[in-house]
Design a protein around this motif. Structure first.
Motif, PDB file in Angstrom:
ATOM      1  N   VAL A  29     -93.282  43.176 -65.021  1.00 14.49           N
ATOM      2  CA  VAL A  29     -94.221  42.285 -64.356  1.00 14.49           C
ATOM      3  C   VAL A  29     -93.721  40.866 -64.572  1.00 14.49           C
ATOM      4  O   VAL A  29     -93.511  40.439 -65.696  1.00 14.49           O
ATOM      5  N   VAL A  30     -93.494  40.166 -63.461  1.00 11.94           N
ATOM      6  CA  VAL A  30     -93.083  38.761 -63.500  1.00 11.94           C
ATOM      7  C   VAL A  30     -94.312  37.944 -63.135  1.00 11.94           C
ATOM      8  O   VAL A  30     -95.007  38.272 -62.168  1.00 11.94           O
ATOM      9  N   THR A  88    -106.931  27.634 -63.507  1.00 13.08           N
ATOM     10  CA  THR A  88    -105.588  28.209 -63.595  1.00 13.08           C
ATOM     11  C   THR A  88    -105.459  29.344 -62.594  1.00 13.08           C
ATOM     12  O   THR A  88    -106.346  30.192 -62.489  1.00 13.08           O
ATOM     13  N   LEU A  89    -104.341  29.359 -61.886  1.00 16.56           N
ATOM     14  CA  LEU A  89    -103.999  30.446 -60.967  1.00 16.56           C
ATOM     15  C   LEU A  89    -102.794  31.167 -61.538  1.00 16.56           C
ATOM     16  O   LEU A  89    -101.769  30.550 -61.813  1.00 16.56           O
ATOM     17  N   LYS A  90    -102.937  32.474 -61.751  1.00 14.33           N
ATOM     18  CA  LYS A  90    -101.814  33.307 -62.210  1.00 14.33           C
ATOM     19  C   LYS A  90    -101.478  34.293 -61.102  1.00 14.33           C
ATOM     20  O   LYS A  90    -102.360  34.964 -60.582  1.00 14.33           O
ATOM     21  N   VAL A  91    -100.205  34.375 -60.761  1.00 15.44           N
ATOM     22  CA  VAL A  91     -99.756  35.323 -59.752  1.00 15.44           C
ATOM     23  C   VAL A  91     -98.726  36.252 -60.400  1.00 15.44           C
ATOM     24  O   VAL A  91     -97.948  35.816 -61.242  1.00 15.44           O
ATOM     25  N   TYR A  92     -98.776  37.530 -60.016  1.00 11.92           N
ATOM     26  CA  TYR A  92     -97.937  38.562 -60.622  1.00 11.92           C
ATOM     27  C   TYR A  92     -97.140  39.304 -59.558  1.00 11.92           C
ATOM     28  O   TYR A  92     -97.671  39.615 -58.496  1.00 11.92           O
ATOM     29  N   ALA A  93     -95.901  39.598 -59.855  1.00 10.69           N
ATOM     30  CA  ALA A  93     -95.100  40.499 -59.020  1.00 10.69           C
ATOM     31  C   ALA A  93     -94.662  41.664 -59.902  1.00 10.69           C
ATOM     32  O   ALA A  93     -94.188  41.453 -61.020  1.00 10.69           O
ATOM     33  N   GLY A 126     -95.304  45.755 -55.957  1.00 10.83           N
ATOM     34  CA  GLY A 126     -96.716  45.403 -55.908  1.00 10.83           C
ATOM     35  C   GLY A 126     -96.918  44.035 -56.521  1.00 10.83           C
ATOM     36  O   GLY A 126     -95.957  43.350 -56.876  1.00 10.83           O
ATOM     37  N   GLY A 127     -98.166  43.643 -56.660  1.00 12.03           N
ATOM     38  CA  GLY A 127     -98.463  42.359 -57.258  1.00 12.03           C
ATOM     39  C   GLY A 127     -99.940  42.064 -57.191  1.00 12.03           C
ATOM     40  O   GLY A 127    -100.744  42.897 -56.787  1.00 12.03           O
TER      41      GLY A 127
END
Length: 126
Positions: free
Chosen positions: A30-31, A104-109, A62-63
């Motif tokens: 997960v990045v 805070t915005l966290k986004v995951y790939a 996914g993400g």
């Protein structure tokens, strides 16, 4: 019959030994990327967009994204969109209507590297 099969399987395992086991080169990770959602100003909400990208050689599988409220009411921080984008990345957009506290915005790939042809070695005869 089952006894003969088990004996044959055990004999084959002894002949092949541990060198015949394929190495596992598959990786799943997960990045993530984190950005600040600025405070609202001039009657407009603070806006933030972010993306998380998979490293070269890995495929996005996914993400997602999450918004973390500042020291305020959670309903002031909104996640509007989260979606895959080209280039093996995941993108998200969020807003903040609080005039004093950033969020805070966290986004995951979710990224994977899969070996399509595993390496199989055989024992060397002596």
């Amino acid at each position: 019959m089952l006894k003969k099969f088990l004996v044959a399987a055990a004999a084959a395992a002894m002949v092949m030994g541990p060198a015949a086991v394929a190495q596992a080169d598959d990786i799943v990770r997960v990045v993530e990327n984190t950005v600040t959602i600025p405070v609202a100003s001039g009657g407009f909400p603070g806006r933030a967009a972010a993306q998380a990208s998979c490293p070269p050689g890995e495929t996005r599988t996914g993400g997602g994204a999450s918004v973390i409220a500042g020291n305020s009411h959670a309903e002031r921080y909104l996640l509007h969109s989260t979606q895959p984008i080209s280039g093996e990345a995941w993108w998200a957009f969020a807003t903040n209507t609080d005039t004093t506290n950033p969020g805070t915005l966290k986004v995951y790939a979710i990224c994977a590297r899969v070996v399509s042809t595993p390496t199989l070695t055989t024992p060397i005869s002596s």
